[in-house]
Design a protein around this motif. Structure first.
Motif, PDB file in Angstrom:
ATOM      1  N   GLY A  73       0.529  -1.380   0.075  1.00 33.35           N
ATOM      2  CA  GLY A  73      -0.323  -0.064  -0.253  1.00 33.35           C
ATOM      3  C   GLY A  73       0.850   1.273   0.211  1.00 33.35           C
ATOM      4  N   ASP A  74       0.239   2.165  -0.243  1.00 33.88           N
ATOM      5  CA  ASP A  74       1.209   4.005  -0.279  1.00 33.88           C
ATOM      6  C   ASP A  74       1.301   4.330   1.177  1.00 33.88           C
ATOM      7  OD1 ASP A  74       0.460   3.542  -3.050  1.00 33.88           O
ATOM      8  OD2 ASP A  74      -1.158   5.234  -2.751  1.00 33.88           O
ATOM      9  N   VAL A 127     -10.068  -6.575  -3.116  1.00 34.59           N
ATOM     10  CA  VAL A 127      -9.315  -7.067  -4.751  1.00 34.59           C
ATOM     11  C   VAL A 127      -8.606  -7.864  -4.848  1.00 34.59           C
ATOM     12  CG1 VAL A 127      -7.692  -5.879  -6.403  1.00 34.59           C
ATOM     13  CG2 VAL A 127      -9.948  -4.597  -5.112  1.00 34.59           C
ATOM     14  N   TYR A 128      -7.263  -8.531  -3.059  1.00 34.49           N
ATOM     15  CA  TYR A 128      -6.521  -8.961  -3.418  1.00 34.49           C
ATOM     16  C   TYR A 128      -7.079 -10.407  -1.945  1.00 34.49           C
ATOM     17  CZ  TYR A 128      -3.986  -6.290  -6.646  1.00 34.49           C
ATOM     18  OH  TYR A 128      -3.630  -5.491  -7.993  1.00 34.49           O
ATOM     19  N   THR A 131       1.711  -9.072  -4.296  1.00 33.38           N
ATOM     20  CA  THR A 131       0.688  -8.597  -5.358  1.00 33.38           C
ATOM     21  C   THR A 131       1.483  -7.355  -6.367  1.00 33.38           C
ATOM     22  OG1 THR A 131       0.002  -7.461  -4.135  1.00 33.38           O
ATOM     23  CG2 THR A 131      -1.116  -9.122  -3.722  1.00 33.38           C
ATOM     24  N   ARG A 132       0.534  -6.321  -7.335  1.00 36.40           N
ATOM     25  CA  ARG A 132       0.900  -5.097  -7.354  1.00 36.40           C
ATOM     26  C   ARG A 132       1.293  -3.672  -6.003  1.00 36.40           C
ATOM     27  NH1 ARG A 132      -2.072  -1.374  -7.847  1.00 36.40           N
ATOM     28  NH2 ARG A 132      -4.358  -1.563  -7.824  1.00 36.40           N
ATOM     29  N   VAL A 133       0.859  -4.159  -5.287  1.00 43.87           N
ATOM     30  CA  VAL A 133       0.346  -3.369  -4.182  1.00 43.87           C
ATOM     31  C   VAL A 133       1.310  -3.643  -2.577  1.00 43.87           C
ATOM     32  CG1 VAL A 133      -2.130  -2.696  -4.463  1.00 43.87           C
ATOM     33  CG2 VAL A 133      -1.251  -4.107  -2.750  1.00 43.87           C
ATOM     34  N   PRO A 150      11.401  -8.241   2.745  1.00 47.84           N
ATOM     35  CA  PRO A 150      10.070  -9.542   2.991  1.00 47.84           C
ATOM     36  C   PRO A 150       9.464 -10.419   1.254  1.00 47.84           C
ATOM     37  CG  PRO A 150       9.951  -8.589   4.271  1.00 47.84           C
ATOM     38  CD  PRO A 150      10.525  -7.431   4.119  1.00 47.84           C
ATOM     39  N   VAL A 151       9.205  -9.097   1.157  1.00 47.99           N
ATOM     40  CA  VAL A 151       8.720  -8.591  -0.595  1.00 47.99           C
ATOM     41  C   VAL A 151       9.596  -9.150  -1.569  1.00 47.99           C
ATOM     42  CG1 VAL A 151       7.344  -7.200  -2.124  1.00 47.99           C
ATOM     43  CG2 VAL A 151       6.866  -6.899  -0.126  1.00 47.99           C
ATOM     44  N   LYS A 152      10.998  -8.581  -0.977  1.00 49.43           N
ATOM     45  CA  LYS A 152      12.172  -8.976  -1.513  1.00 49.43           C
ATOM     46  C   LYS A 152      12.143 -10.330  -2.502  1.00 49.43           C
ATOM     47  CE  LYS A 152      16.242  -6.260  -3.107  1.00 49.43           C
ATOM     48  NZ  LYS A 152      17.268  -5.026  -3.390  1.00 49.43           N
TER      49      LYS A 152
END
Length: 203
Positions: free
Chosen positions: A31-32, A159-160, A186-188, A195-197
């Motif tokens: 998220g932003d 959405v996810y 996801t794209r967000v 952790p995402v990397k």
């Protein structure tokens, strides 16, 4: 030993065009990052302003509406996931705060920024560590930013599905980490966050 209360903050500015600015969402993996700026109206006081993290969701929601009705001016802005990955989270947070102040319909004469870093801008300003506990305008900004971001994470959960975004709001909880491992990013999700990397490198 109990913590001693924070000393009250005394601003060098004594006029009425004082903006408080704060951001929410530096720690999440998704998220932003959302920022808000608020100029309170001394003639229209708001009771119960405090650090948004210390208020119940019900109280935050009520104050969210009251701040928008009573403030002299307010604005909500953001830095996107893409900007976070490009700039890093600190600079993206500063950018979101800069955008929020610049978008105020009434421009401030002085700005108080939560934390110990300030954006690069032309405004006269001061930083206030734990400002959301010590300055009403910063507390109001923290409430606007948190309620806005929390609502967006509830929408993103639709959405996810499967990540639990509505519950943990994107923070790296055990359930979120397990979902990330099971379902992928996801794209967000913020690809620059470790952790995402790591998860993306496994693909």
């Amino acid at each position: 030993m109990p913590k001693s209360p924070l000393p009250p903050y005394v601003s060098p500015y004594t006029g009425t065009l004082l903006a408080g600015v704060d951001e929410v969402g530096r720690g999440p993996l998704a998220g932003d990052v959302v920022a808000a700026a608020v100029i309170l109206d001394p003639q229209n006081p708001i009771e119960g302003l405090a650090d948004s993290k210390k208020l119940s969701e019900k109280k935050r929601e009520a104050l969210f509406e009251e701040i928008q009705q009573k403030a002299m001016s307010f604005a909500i802005a953001r830095a996107t996931v893409e900007e976070i990955d490009q700039l890093n989270i600190l600079h993206a947070s500063l950018l979101a705060m800069k955008r929020a102040v610049e978008q105020l319909s009434v421009q401030p004469e002085f700005v108080l920024v939560d934390g110990n870093r300030k954006p690069q801008w032309h405004y006269q300003c001061d930083t206030v560590v734990k400002g959301d506990d010590r300055v009403a305008a910063i507390a109001a900004a923290s409430i606007l930013a948190k309620v806005t971001r929390d609502r967006e994470m509830v929408e993103l959960d639709r959405v996810y599905p499967g990540y639990g975004l509505a519950g943990h709001k994107g923070y790296p909880t055990k359930a979120h980490m397990e979902a990330l491992e099971r379902l992928g990013a996801t794209r967000v999700h913020r690809k620059s966050f470790a952790p995402v990397k790591r998860q993306l490198e496994l693909i």
